[in-house]
Design a protein around this motif. Structure first.
Motif, short mmCIF file in Angstrom:
data_model
loop_
_atom_site.label_atom_id
_atom_site.label_comp_id
_atom_site.label_asym_id
_atom_site.label_seq_id
_atom_site.Cartn_x
_atom_site.Cartn_y
_atom_site.Cartn_z
N VAL A 164 0.85 -1.18 0.00
CA VAL A 164 0.00 0.00 0.00
C VAL A 164 0.89 1.24 0.00
O VAL A 164 1.56 1.53 0.98
CB VAL A 164 -0.94 0.00 1.23
CG1 VAL A 164 -1.77 1.26 1.23
CG2 VAL A 164 -1.82 -1.23 1.21
N ASP A 212 1.46 5.35 -0.49
CA ASP A 212 0.75 6.64 -0.44
C ASP A 212 1.07 7.52 -1.64
O ASP A 212 0.25 8.30 -2.08
CB ASP A 212 1.10 7.37 0.85
CG ASP A 212 0.26 8.61 1.04
OD1 ASP A 212 -0.97 8.48 1.15
OD2 ASP A 212 0.81 9.71 1.03
N LEU A 236 -2.43 0.04 -6.26
CA LEU A 236 -2.08 0.10 -4.84
C LEU A 236 -0.61 0.44 -4.64
O LEU A 236 -0.24 1.14 -3.71
CB LEU A 236 -2.38 -1.24 -4.16
CG LEU A 236 -3.82 -1.52 -3.77
CD1 LEU A 236 -3.93 -2.92 -3.16
CD2 LEU A 236 -4.33 -0.49 -2.78
N VAL A 265 -5.43 10.12 5.29
CA VAL A 265 -5.51 8.69 5.04
C VAL A 265 -4.54 8.31 3.92
O VAL A 265 -4.25 9.12 3.04
CB VAL A 265 -6.95 8.26 4.67
CG1 VAL A 265 -7.88 8.46 5.84
CG2 VAL A 265 -7.45 9.04 3.46
N ASN A 266 -4.07 7.10 3.95
CA ASN A 266 -3.14 6.61 2.95
C ASN A 266 -3.84 6.46 1.61
O ASN A 266 -4.94 5.89 1.53
CB ASN A 266 -2.54 5.28 3.39
CG ASN A 266 -1.43 4.79 2.49
OD1 ASN A 266 -1.68 4.35 1.37
ND2 ASN A 266 -0.20 4.87 2.99
N VAL A 280 -4.91 2.94 0.69
CA VAL A 280 -6.12 2.45 1.35
C VAL A 280 -7.36 2.98 0.64
O VAL A 280 -8.32 2.25 0.40
CB VAL A 280 -6.12 2.88 2.84
CG1 VAL A 280 -7.45 2.51 3.50
CG2 VAL A 280 -4.95 2.23 3.58
#
Length: 463
Positions: free
Chosen positions: A14, A16, A157, A315-316, A319
Motif C-alpha cells: 500500500v 501513499d 495500490l 488517510v493513505n 487504502v
C-alpha cells in the motif's frame, strides 16, 4: 534518460505516493517514461471509438484536421497545467488550494475528480468484462467485472512505480496488436482509396468533430498534474505531452477513421474482433487496462484530499484506492454504473474551467503564487474559500453546457481564464477565512524515509 529500475522501489503493498505532499526530486522519472504513461492513457478503446465516429461522419482529411486542432487544444491545456504540477510536485486537487480555489474549494475539485473517474473506472471494467466473456466464457460478465477491476486496483495500490511497469509492458504490446488488427483489415483496401472515400454516416461538422476530440480527453488534460508531478523539468513536461498526446490522438484516432471508411460502420469493436478474433478482444482489454489504472489513481488522489479537508484526517492513498477499487468493481458487476453515465457526462462540463482558473492564478494573477513557490513543504496556510472563484467556475461551466457556438469545453476554459484574470486585476479574488496546513508525514511505502519538510513561515500576502 532514467529507467524504471532507477526509480525508487515501492517497499510496501500500500503506497501513499506523496498524495498530500510534494514529490521529491529522488522520486521523479525521465520524460520518456512519463510519455509512455501518457500515451497509454490516451491510446485506449475510447480513442478507437472516437476515430471511428469521426470517420463515420467525416472525410479522412477533414477528420485529420479535426484531430489536429483538438490535439493542439489538449496539449496547450495539458502543458500549462502540467508545468504547475511539475514545478510544485503536487497533484491537481492539492495544488488547487493555492491556485484559486482555497482549501474548501479544493475539496470540491477532489470530490468531482473522485466521483467522475471512479465512475468511468467501473464502466470500463464492465466493457473489459464483456471482452473477457468472449475469450474465456468460464465466468459470467459480472464475475469478470470484479476480477478485472480488482486486478487493476492491485496494481494501482503500489502507485506510480507499479503503473510505470504496467505501461512498459502493455503499451508496446497494445501497439503491436493494434498494428496487426488494422493491417489485417486494411490490407483488403487501398489506403489512398479510403482516404478519398466519402463517409458512410450522417455528416459531422468540423466544429463538432473538434469538439469530440477536445472534449473526449479534457478531464485527462485537467488532471495532468497528477502525472507531471513526477516530471523533472518544464522541457520534460512539453516533450512527454507532445509525444504522448500526439501519438495517442493520431495513431489510434486515424486508424479508427480508416477502419470506419473501410467497413462503413462506427462499430470498430465488432470490426476488430471479426478481423482478428480473440486478438481483437485482447487489444480492447489492453487499451482499457492502461487507462483504467489512471482512472482509479487520480480518483484516489482527489478523494484523499477531500477526506483531508472535510474530515481533517490524512488517510493513505493506497487504502483509499483499495476501497474505491472494490466499490467501483462491485458497482460494475451489478450494472449500476450504466445509469450513472449521464451524470458523468454532466460532470465532464465541470472540469474545463478548473484548468482555466488554475492557469490564470498561477501564471497571471499570482495571488498565492509566492507562498506556494517559496515554501519547502506546503505553505503554512491557505485561504478557506475564494468566493469569486466559485462564481467564475459556475458561470464558465454553465456556458460550456448551454452555449452551442464553438467548442464547449474550450469556451469554458477560456471564459474561466479571462474572468479570473479580470477579477484578479480588479481585486475581487480574495480568500475568506484562513486554514492552517498540517504537513503530511511520509507514509509507509512512499519511497521516502523521513517526514515531509516543515513548511516555511508564511510570507506576507502578495499585494
Amino acid at each position: 534518460m532514467a529507467s524504471a529500475a532507477s526509480a525508487p522501489p515501492a517497499p510496501s503493498v500500500v503506497v501513499d505516493d506523496h498524495s498530500l505532499s510534494r514529490v521529491p526530486a529522488s522520486a521523479r522519472y525521465g520524460w520518456f517514461q512519463v510519455a509512455v504513461q501518457r500515451f497509454g492513457q490516451i491510446s485506449a478503446l475510447s480513442q478507437f471509438l472516437l476515430g471511428a465516429t469521426l470517420g463515420f461522419g467525416m472525410g479522412f482529411w477533414q477528420a485529420f484536421w479535426a484531430i489536429t486542432l483538438g490535439a493542439v487544444i489538449l496539449e496547450i491545456v495539458s502543458v500549462f497545467v502540467g508545468i504547475i504540477g511539475m514545478r510544485e510536485g503536487l497533484n491537481t486537487s492539492v495544488i488547487a488550494r493555492w491556485t484559486g480555489f482555497g482549501k474548501a474549494g479544493s475539496a470540491l475539485v477532489g470530490l468531482a475528480i473522485g466521483l467522475s473517474l471512479i465512475g468511468w473506472f467501473g464502466i470500463q471494467s464492465g466493457v473489459s468484462a464483456a471482452g473477457l466473456v468472449a475469450i474465456l466464457p468460464i465466468l459470467p460478465a459480472w464475475a469478470w467485472s470484479l476480477v478485472f477491476g480488482l486486478l487493476v486496483t492491485a496494481i494501482v495500490l503500489r502507485g506510480f512505480h507499479s503503473m510505470q511497469w504496467l505501461a512498459n509492458v502493455t503499451v508496446p504490446l497494445f501497439l503491436i496488436l493494434v498494428g496487426w488488427a488494422v493491417t489485417v483489415e486494411l490490407s483488403q483496401h487501398s489506403i489512398a482509396e479510403l482516404a478519398a472515400k466519402a463517409p458512410a454516416g450522417p455528416e459531422l461538422s468540423f466544429v463538432a468533430g473538434t469538439t469530440l476530440v477536445a472534449g473526449g480527453f479534457i478531464v485527462g488534460a485537467v488532471i495532468t498534474p497528477d502525472m507531471t508531478r513526477f516530471n523533472r523539468s518544464v522541457g520534460d513536461v512539453v516533450k512527454q505531452t507532445a509525444l504522448g498526446v500526439t501519438l495517442g490522438e493520431y495513431v489510434i484516432g486515424l486508424a479508427g477513421v480508416l477502419l470506419a471508411h473501410a467497413v462503413g460502420s462506427s462499430d470498430i469493436t465488432r470490426v476488430i474482433t471479426s478481423s482478428v478474433g480473440w486478438v481483437g478482444i485482447l487489444v480492447i482489454l489492453l487499451g482499457t487496462f492502461k487507462i483504467n489504472d489512471w482512472n482509479i489513481y487520480s480518483s484516489s488522489l482527489g478523494v484523499t484530499n477531500f477526506i483531508d479537508v472535510v474530515f481533517g484526517r490524512k488517510v493513505n492513498r493506497g487504502v483509499v484506492t483499495l476501497v474505491l477499487g472494490v466499490v467501483g468493481s462491485v458497482l460494475a458487476a451489478v450494472g449500476f454504473l450504466d445509469a450513472f453515465t449521464p451524470f458523468l457526462i454532466v460532470l465532464g462540463v465541470v472540469f474545463p474551467p478548473i484548468a482555466g482558473i488554475m492557469v490564470a492564478e498561477y501564471f497571471v494573477v499570482k495571488r498565492w503564487r509566492r507562498e506556494l513557490s517559496e515554501s519547502e513543504g506546503l505553505p503554512a496556510t491557505s485561504p478557506t474559500w475564494v468566493p469569486a472563484t466559485l462564481v467564475i467556475w459556475a458561470v464558465a461551466a454553465l456556458v460550456g453546457y448551454f452555449v452551442a457556438v464553438g467548442i464547449p469545453s474550450i469556451n469554458s476554459v477560456v471564459i474561466a481564464f479571462v474572468l479570473y484574470v479580470i477579477a484578479g486585476k480588479a481585486g475581487w479574488v480574495r480568500g475568506v477565512g484562513v486554514s492552517r496546513t498540517e504537513q503530511a508525514p511520509a507514509a509507509v511505502g512512499d519511497g521516502t524515509t523521513s517526514e515531509a519538510p516543515a513548511a516555511a513561515p508564511a510570507p506576507a500576502p502578495a499585494p
